[in-house]
Scaffold this motif. Sequence first.
Motif, PDB file in Angstrom:
ATOM      1  N   UNK A  10      -1.662   7.133  10.104  1.00 49.09           N
ATOM      2  CA  UNK A  10      -1.990   6.403   8.881  1.00 49.09           C
ATOM      3  C   UNK A  10      -2.353   4.976   9.269  1.00 49.09           C
ATOM      4  N   UNK A  11      -3.606   4.595   9.060  1.00 49.09           N
ATOM      5  CA  UNK A  11      -4.086   3.266   9.442  1.00 49.09           C
ATOM      6  C   UNK A  11      -4.565   2.479   8.239  1.00 49.09           C
TER       7      UNK A  11
ATOM      8  N   UNK B 260     -10.958   9.086   5.362  1.00 49.20           N
ATOM      9  CA  UNK B 260     -11.161   7.636   5.459  1.00 49.20           C
ATOM     10  C   UNK B 260     -11.790   7.111   4.173  1.00 49.20           C
ATOM     11  N   UNK B 261     -11.374   5.901   3.776  1.00 45.79           N
ATOM     12  CA  UNK B 261     -11.929   5.231   2.595  1.00 45.79           C
ATOM     13  C   UNK B 261     -12.084   3.750   2.908  1.00 45.79           C
TER      14      UNK B 261
ATOM     15  N   UNK C 104      -6.369   8.387   7.087  1.00 43.78           N
ATOM     16  CA  UNK C 104      -5.284   9.285   7.482  1.00 43.78           C
ATOM     17  C   UNK C 104      -5.887  10.310   8.426  1.00 43.78           C
ATOM     18  N   UNK C 105      -5.386  10.384   9.646  1.00 40.02           N
ATOM     19  CA  UNK C 105      -5.942  11.292  10.645  1.00 40.02           C
ATOM     20  C   UNK C 105      -4.807  12.035  11.324  1.00 40.02           C
ATOM     21  N   UNK C 106      -5.117  13.240  11.823  1.00 37.81           N
ATOM     22  CA  UNK C 106      -4.138  14.053  12.516  1.00 37.81           C
ATOM     23  C   UNK C 106      -4.847  14.902  13.555  1.00 37.81           C
ATOM     24  N   UNK C 107      -4.083  15.291  14.571  1.00 41.74           N
ATOM     25  CA  UNK C 107      -4.631  16.132  15.618  1.00 41.74           C
ATOM     26  C   UNK C 107      -4.812  17.555  15.099  1.00 41.74           C
TER      27      UNK C 107
ATOM     28  N   UNK D  33       0.851  -1.194   0.000  1.00 38.49           N
ATOM     29  CA  UNK D  33       0.000   0.000   0.000  1.00 38.49           C
ATOM     30  C   UNK D  33       0.882   1.237   0.000  1.00 38.49           C
ATOM     31  N   UNK D  34       0.469   2.228  -0.792  1.00 44.46           N
ATOM     32  CA  UNK D  34       1.083   3.552  -0.771  1.00 44.46           C
ATOM     33  C   UNK D  34      -0.005   4.569  -0.442  1.00 44.46           C
ATOM     34  N   UNK D  35       0.163   5.245   0.681  1.00 43.05           N
ATOM     35  CA  UNK D  35      -0.767   6.290   1.110  1.00 43.05           C
ATOM     36  C   UNK D  35      -0.044   7.626   0.938  1.00 43.05           C
ATOM     37  N   UNK D  36      -0.508   8.444   0.003  1.00 44.73           N
ATOM     38  CA  UNK D  36       0.131   9.722  -0.288  1.00 44.73           C
ATOM     39  C   UNK D  36      -0.897  10.835  -0.172  1.00 44.73           C
ATOM     40  N   UNK D  37      -0.514  11.905   0.528  1.00 41.63           N
ATOM     41  CA  UNK D  37      -1.419  13.036   0.721  1.00 41.63           C
ATOM     42  C   UNK D  37      -0.636  14.329   0.646  1.00 41.63           C
ATOM     43  N   UNK D  38      -1.228  15.314   0.002  1.00 36.37           N
ATOM     44  CA  UNK D  38      -0.669  16.655  -0.067  1.00 36.37           C
ATOM     45  C   UNK D  38      -1.704  17.638   0.476  1.00 36.37           C
ATOM     46  N   UNK D  39      -1.241  18.513   1.378  1.00 38.53           N
ATOM     47  CA  UNK D  39      -2.090  19.562   1.939  1.00 38.53           C
ATOM     48  C   UNK D  39      -1.414  20.910   1.705  1.00 38.53           C
TER      49      UNK D  39
END
Length: 498
Positions: free
Chosen positions: A330-331, A381-382, A352-355, A189-195
């Motif tokens: 990242x779960x 979440x997906x 993907x979650x963050x405080x 799995x590759x989890x990629x996120x840009x903010x």
Amino acid sequence: MRRLLLGLAFAALGAVVAAPANAIPDRMPDTGPKVIAISSRNGMVTQRITLGLNKAVIVTLDADARDVLVASPDIVDAVVRTPRRIFLMAQKIGQTNAFFFDGAGRQLAIIDIRVERDTGDLATMLHTNMPGSNIRVQAMNDNIVLTGTVSSAQESARAQDIAARFAGDPNKVVNMLRVAGGEQVMLKVRVAEMQRNIAKQFGVNLAEAAIVAGVPIVASSAPNFALLGRALNDLSGAQAGVVCSAAAGSTVLNPLQAVTQGGTCSASPNNLQGTLKALEQVGLVHTLAEPDLTAVSGETAKFLAGGEFPVPAGRDTSGNISIVFKQFGVGLSFTPVVLSAGRISLHVSTEVSELTTTGAFTLQGGSAQTGLTIPALSVRRAQTTVELPSGGSFAIAGLMQHNTKQVIEALPGVKDLPVLGALFRSRDYQNNESELVVIISAYLVEPTVASNLASPTDGFVSPTDAETILLGKLNATYDKPGQGAHPAPSSSVGFIVQ
């Protein structure tokens, strides 16, 4: 009348096929009537037979039998057609035995009988509809046991459904079928996120001191920047004019506040002071995780790269606060099902979650030191279920979020003046963009030995004090150990991709 009907029924069955007297058949053939020939010339005979429910067997003797005793007549009914021909008819599933005696009271034979469902038709149906599978059907009391191998999980479910229809109750079917081939699935799995976060603030602070008709007048105007709470940087901008002189160490430009903080305001001569505040802030967050997990078909594997934060859950009888921990980061959770040698059904759940302080809960205490703030979670979440071949990949994309907020503060009436109206307006702007993409690949894997696997710490050697102090090295120069550095264990461990 009963004997007559039975005689006609057995007469219509055709020829009688004899079986050896010492044979102990485990399963009677379904073609033709079943006959047991017993010879008591060498003494009493003991046999064990399996009889299908609602089926009958013919027992032939070489001596006249006077009495026939069945231990459980409700399971097997015995009908003496002639002294040397007896009919045994299965009435109910269970176990019993039958005893045969001659006219002198001598025991001729004992037959142990097990009555169960005749699964011959079911076995034939499964073999006909699933020729690529090796399914064995066995009866156990009133239950059906399926053993052997099938080519896919779908065939296993289909065989269980057919057996449940045959038994009349799904709870009476025990499915022990195995899927042929590999049953271990590795998920890459590759989890990629840009903010991207953008914040802009533009405002003008005005201060004026004047004497009108001998009366000193001091006025000021300053934006509060309600969206972001305050200016991004109080020291940015430009200033024109001097109205108030602030006390040492103070940056207050408001004439009404300058006096209270030890400064002075001069209204003679008339003067005007202005401060322009304009600042733009751009932030970028990059999140990347590449977990690899392996699970047996039908089992669930989980992964978490992040942490846990405490959340008060309540109080006990003594007044102590109880704490529970919530996960963030990242779960990944997935459950694979091997349908066939080249097909995998995959149930995937990732997040993907963050405080964050947005939505946080604050509990005020008696003082600032006793206050409690519980952060909130920003979650993406997906969850989905797909089917793909070994080595195939799919992407969960389009998880985009775009929030734009804008606030304009102005002095009513004056803000609409041409050109000069901009001096009485302030703008507070915030733009948040995020995009999450999850790329998943599934592989059927087999065990391998440790010598075929590598880890990030292979070959690492800590530097000496001299290398660290004189050369500034964090690791010593080294070569990767050879394949013979670590002996391979006798058992297979790890996984390799097929």
